[in-house]
Design a protein around this motif. Structure first.
Motif, short mmCIF file in Angstrom:
data_model
loop_
_atom_site.label_atom_id
_atom_site.label_comp_id
_atom_site.label_asym_id
_atom_site.label_seq_id
_atom_site.Cartn_x
_atom_site.Cartn_y
_atom_site.Cartn_z
N SER A 54 7.01 3.80 6.42
CA SER A 54 6.71 2.37 6.41
C SER A 54 6.86 1.72 5.04
O SER A 54 6.69 0.53 4.89
CB SER A 54 5.29 2.13 6.93
OG SER A 54 4.37 2.88 6.18
N ARG A 75 13.28 5.81 11.68
CA ARG A 75 11.92 5.61 11.19
C ARG A 75 11.09 6.82 11.61
O ARG A 75 10.90 7.06 12.82
CB ARG A 75 11.40 4.29 11.78
CG ARG A 75 9.91 4.02 11.80
CD ARG A 75 9.17 4.27 10.51
NE ARG A 75 7.90 3.56 10.52
CZ ARG A 75 6.74 4.12 10.21
NH1 ARG A 75 6.66 5.40 9.88
NH2 ARG A 75 5.65 3.39 10.21
N GLY A 77 8.14 7.80 12.45
CA GLY A 77 6.87 7.21 12.85
C GLY A 77 7.11 6.18 13.94
O GLY A 77 8.20 6.15 14.53
N VAL A 78 6.11 5.34 14.18
CA VAL A 78 6.23 4.38 15.28
C VAL A 78 6.60 2.99 14.79
O VAL A 78 7.60 2.41 15.21
CB VAL A 78 4.87 4.20 16.02
CG1 VAL A 78 5.07 3.41 17.31
CG2 VAL A 78 4.18 5.50 16.26
N GLY A 79 5.74 2.45 13.92
CA GLY A 79 5.81 1.03 13.59
C GLY A 79 7.15 0.64 12.99
O GLY A 79 7.67 1.30 12.09
N ASN A 102 3.48 10.95 16.43
CA ASN A 102 2.18 10.91 15.76
C ASN A 102 1.06 10.32 16.62
O ASN A 102 0.00 9.95 16.12
CB ASN A 102 2.28 10.18 14.41
CG ASN A 102 2.77 8.75 14.56
OD1 ASN A 102 2.66 8.15 15.61
ND2 ASN A 102 3.32 8.20 13.48
N ARG A 237 -2.48 -1.88 13.49
CA ARG A 237 -1.70 -2.59 12.49
C ARG A 237 -2.54 -3.66 11.82
O ARG A 237 -3.37 -4.33 12.46
CB ARG A 237 -0.50 -3.29 13.15
CG ARG A 237 0.71 -2.39 13.28
CD ARG A 237 1.30 -2.09 11.88
NE ARG A 237 2.40 -1.13 11.91
CZ ARG A 237 2.28 0.20 11.83
NH1 ARG A 237 1.11 0.77 11.73
NH2 ARG A 237 3.35 0.96 11.82
N ASN A 288 -1.34 10.77 9.25
CA ASN A 288 -1.31 11.82 8.23
C ASN A 288 -1.95 13.12 8.66
O ASN A 288 -3.05 13.46 8.21
CB ASN A 288 -2.00 11.32 6.96
CG ASN A 288 -1.03 10.61 6.06
OD1 ASN A 288 -0.16 9.90 6.55
ND2 ASN A 288 -1.15 10.81 4.76
O1 LIG Z 1 3.68 3.39 12.53
C1 LIG Z 1 3.37 4.53 12.26
O2 LIG Z 1 4.00 5.52 12.67
C2 LIG Z 1 2.15 4.75 11.46
O3 LIG Z 1 1.58 3.55 11.09
C3 LIG Z 1 2.37 5.64 10.30
O4 LIG Z 1 3.05 5.01 9.26
P1 LIG Z 1 3.48 5.90 8.01
O5 LIG Z 1 4.63 6.72 8.43
O6 LIG Z 1 3.84 4.96 6.93
O7 LIG Z 1 2.29 6.73 7.68
#
Ligand SMILES: O=C(O)[C@H](O)COP(=O)(O)O
Ligand SMILES: NC(=O)c1ccc[n+]([C@@H]2O[C@H](COP(=O)([O-])OP(=O)(O)OC[C@H]3O[C@@H](n4cnc5c(N)ncnc54)[C@H](O)[C@@H]3O)[C@@H](O)[C@H]2O)c1
Length: 544
Positions: A54, A75, A77-79, A102, A237, A288
């Motif tokens: 992110s 990416r 991760g998700v966001g 995650n 978020r 994490n």
């Molecule tokens: O969207 C996500 O996967 C989480 O918020 C984790 O974000 P990060 O990879 O920056 O820890």
């Protein structure tokens, strides 16, 4: 020699993902985290793939520095709020994420934050390590039989709901996009509005993405709907809850406590919430855990390799993921729609004003996969294929499945989709109708049981041909000897006709010829064909 691809990893990801990229023949990896924007702008044009979490903002400005080379943004991760998916789509860049990697880490962090807030664990810890044995100040809040409100019952929301049921909480949810059955299967009562949920529960936990709709969804008015002494948890978020309003509600004692992992602005070292006694904060730690960081890094590395090596891939949030997920019968329609689009696109010589795609038959009522991806403009995948086909003859390299709908929109083309459950003559069919200022052209195609794709109508002519380019299509006055002259010209040019079909207009004055030519008819030959007496118009459909 095998093609070489460069991949830049611009945020910290697990070594396991980097190893996977490094071990892949033909992939060169650079790990360069904490680059300034200027440093990133200076090097991004050297890369075919970019892997981020992110911390790297992939916006229009960065994309403008890619010089057309970048093919995939992954990416871990998700966001995707740090990635401008639409801008990337317009450039034909695949954007993918690892939404399942995650989920459990974020779920467990939510539970940890909720329990920590209920028992004020960080504060009690600090008191004891500060030398005070204080058992009076920390009266906890018990979850048993309390009401939890889950806002957003997706992957993480569902897992949180299951765990909360394990604590014997009564779980309620608000999520306008999921079915009641799904909630019921989780033992969750789905409520019809956010207000109703807020009035019902003792604790809320947010698990929606940040979208224009969810931004600021919890503010002063919503917090007031909660019972006094409620608890708020946000591991989703920043921006979903108005931080100032949350601060005030905590300060006034309206809320008992809040647990917050994500903030409007990150890093959030001077956030307004930090000074409060009844708030628990973590620096965006939801994902994490060792397990989840390995998951997302390995998943993203594999998918980035797959994109670059033209293999099937998963997790794209723009169109190509749809194609790889389509069932076989849908895939044939996807390919047919693109070829049909190409035929029409080759026959149109002026600006398109409207484009309609009509789906007939119950086949198209069937779901073709979960819509967790962002199909450009939320179109049916076949429509996207059709639009790409229409644009391609005029744009060649500049158009992709991702960019085609955006290009059409920018050109002001009105796009319409229609589904008609009954199909009269065929089990199912797709029709593409394109309107320009001076003409309307249409093409209808179907897929027979043996997966044979055919065009069955072109403009007002009933036809039967496989729209496999290269082709020559011509309209002519119906006169004796014309076909012979066309065939002679093609033969003289060394073109070996693999299929020829002549289709008379119902009124019999004109006809439409379709010739599969094997190689593309040259511009010069096309001019000569157009000069044959009786030829009204001839078009070449090129394969590229
Ligand atoms: O969207 C996500 O996967 C989480 O918020 C984790 O974000 P990060 O990879 O920056 O820890
Ligand atoms: N803190 C972290 O480190 C961390 C880690 C992983 C995910 N996340 C975040 O958690 C959130 C949820 O992730 P997920 O994987 O469960 O996503 P998901 O897409 O599976 O679920 C999101 C749910 O929100 C629902 N939703 C959308 N708009 C809504 C609205 N207006 N009102 C109510 N519900 C709405 C959707 O229908 C969907 O069911 C995302 O914002 C994600 O970025 C944070």
């Amino acid at each position: 020699m095998e093609q070489q691809f460069n991949v830049l990893v611009s945020d910290d990801i697990s070594e396991k993902g980097i190893e996977l990229l490094e071990q892949e023949p033909g992939i060169h990896v650079d790990v360069k985290t904490k680059l300034t924007r200027e440093e990133l702008y200076a090097i991004i044009a050297n890369y075919d793939g970019l892997v981020t979490r992110s911390m790297t903002t992939v916006d229009q400005e960065l994309l403008d520095h890619t010089s057309g080379r970048l093919r995939v943004v992954g990416r871990a991760g998700v966001g995707l709020d740090n990635v401008d998916v639409e801008a990337a789509s317009k450039k034909g860049i695949v954007v993918l994420n690892t939404p399942t990697g995650n989920t459990l880490a974020a779920t467990e962090h939510t539970m940890a934050m909720l329990l920590a807030a209920c028992r004020m664990i960080p504060k009690a810890h600090n008191t004891l390590v500060g030398g005070k044995w204080d058992r009076k100040s920390f009266m906890g809040f018990e979850l048993y039989k309390r009401k939890l409100g889950v806002i957003g019952l997706g992957r993480i929301g569902s897992q949180v709901a299951r765990r909360a049921r394990g604590f014997e909480m009564d779980v309620y949810a608000y999520d306008p996009y999921i079915l009641k059955d799904k909630a019921e299967a989780l033992g969750v009562k789905l409520l019809g509005s956010l207000d109703e949920l807020l009035r019902t529960v003792d604790v809320i936990t947010l698990h929606t993405p940040r979208t224009p709709e969810t931004l600021g969804m919890i503010g002063k008015r919503e917090l007031e709907l909660l019972p006094d002494g409620a608890i708020v948890v946000n591991v989703a978020r920043g921006g979903l809850i108005n931080e100032k309003d949350l601060h005030d509600a905590l300060k006034s004692g309206k809320l008992r406590a809040a647990a917050v992992d994500v903030f409007d602005k990150e890093p959030a070292t001077d956030n307004i919430l930090l000074g409060l006694d009844n708030v628990i904060v973590t620096p965006h730690l939801g994902a994490n855990t060792d397990a989840s960081q390995i998951n997302v890094a390995v998943m993203v590395a594999q998918q980035v390799i797959n994109v670059l090596k033209d293999r099937d891939y998963e997790g794209a949030v723009n169109i190509p993921s749809v194609l790889t997920k389509l069932a076989d019968d849908f895939r044939v329609y996807f390919e047919l729609a693109e070829k049909m689009g190409k035929v029409l696109g080759s026959m149109i010589g002026e600006a398109i004003e409207e484009c309609s795609i009509v789906y007939r038959g119950s086949l198209f009522d069937r779901e073709f996969g979960p819509r967790s991806f962002d199909v450009p403009l939320n179109l049916m995948p076949f429509s996207v294929a059709a639009l790409k086909g229409i644009l391609e003859p005029k744009m060649q390299e500049g158009v992709s499945y991702i960019s085609a709908p955006y290009i059409m929109r920018e050109r002001g083309v009105a796009i319409e989709e229609k589904k008609i459950s009954q199909s009269r003559d065929y089990l199912s069919s797709v029709e593409i109708i394109v309107k320009t200022e001076n003409s309307t052209r249409s093409i209808v195609g179907t897929v027979f049981e043996n997966a044979m794709a055919r065009v069955i109508r072109l403009d007002e002519y009933d036809v039967d041909f496989n729209p496999e380019a290269p082709m020559l299509i011509f309209k002519n006055q119906d006169r004796n000897g014309l076909i012979g002259e066309v065939a002679t010209l093609l033969g003289e040019a060394g073109i070996n006709i693999s299929h020829f079909a002549l289709n008379r207009h119902p009124r019999g004055e004109t006809a439409l010829g379709v010739v599969n030519t094997g190689v593309a008819v040259s511009a010069e030959l096309l001019t000569r064909l157009n000069r044959v007496p009786g030829i009204m118009n001839a078009w070449v459909i090129r394969s590229r």
